[in-house]
Design an enzyme around this catalytic site. Sequence first.
Site, PDB file in Angstrom:
ATOM      1  CG  HIS A 160      -1.977  -0.994   1.281  1.00  0.00           C
ATOM      2  ND1 HIS A 160      -2.137  -1.903   2.300  1.00  0.00           N
ATOM      3  CD2 HIS A 160      -2.996  -1.234   0.408  1.00  0.00           C
ATOM      4  CE1 HIS A 160      -3.204  -2.672   2.066  1.00  0.00           C
ATOM      5  NE2 HIS A 160      -3.732  -2.282   0.916  1.00  0.00           N
ATOM      6  CB  CYS A 247      -2.977  -2.234   8.535  1.00  0.00           C
ATOM      7  SG  CYS A 247      -1.687  -2.016   7.331  1.00  0.00           S
TER       8      CYS A 247
HETATM    9  N1  GLY Z   1      -2.648  -9.340   4.622  1.00  0.00           N
HETATM   10  C1  GLY Z   1      -2.940  -7.982   4.414  1.00  0.00           C
HETATM   11  C2  GLY Z   1      -3.633  -7.794   3.129  1.00  0.00           C
HETATM   12  O1  GLY Z   1      -3.148  -8.348   2.194  1.00  0.00           O
HETATM   13  O2  GLY Z   1      -4.627  -7.160   2.974  1.00  0.00           O
END
Ligand code: GLY
Length: 253
Positions: A160, A247
């Site tokens: 990200h 996250c």
């Molecule tokens: N494991 C985090 C994601 O891939 O969204």
Amino acid sequence: MPIAFVRNVSESINQCELTHMEHEAIDLTNARAQHAKYVEALRHLGCEIHEFPRLDHQPDAVFVEDTAVVVPELAVLTNPGAESRRGEIESVGETLAAYRPVVRLGDSGTLEGGDVLRIDKKVHVGCATRTDEQGILELRSHLEPLGYDVIMIRHGEALHLKTACTYLGEGVLLLNREWVDIEDFDDLEPLECHPEEPFACNAIRIGDSVLFPEEFVRTRERIESRGFKVHPVPASELAKAEGGLTCSSIIID
Ligand code: GLY
């Protein structure tokens, strides 16, 4: 007082999505213990905590950030690029509806909150594996009428955008230059992670502190030398699931 929305780690965390990492066994007990310390740190730094219900059959559900983009005027539910994650959205929408008007992105494009880095009225959105141009156009259609400037950023081999960079406040962007170009961020001062810690760019500024993974001591020194107060927390277990600190929460004022 800011509110931090969080969700406990799912029983099925070992079936999580992995994009750039190889599978490594995740110890559920340790992941939950580290997550509890993260939640306690958020509380300590002044957040009120709201827990979404646990979703044991959604392996990545702890990573709530990806499910919504929240600005003071609106909550935008996303359409995650990882199909396995789309079942996480509904419970987030039900909860956020008590705090913001809620809209939902359509399914013609994809977007995950981990790709969205907002600095006041500038919304930088990473375009890579999980977020595509159509998803960004849809987000723009909701935010531009509210006065936000939505800026697409191409980033390299990071899951990200916020794997590659996060905003520390006071005009400073913590970044990995291998993955993101400081020229894409008007007028921000770059602070590079240590070259031996490429994943050390995911931090959360809360109040006067920077919540930061305790594992990355060399980058921590750089952040402290630049004048920031660091609040370290353990983050190694969920890092095996390709998750960083941002996250695991959605923080709203
Ligand atoms: N494991 C985090 C994601 O891939 O969204």
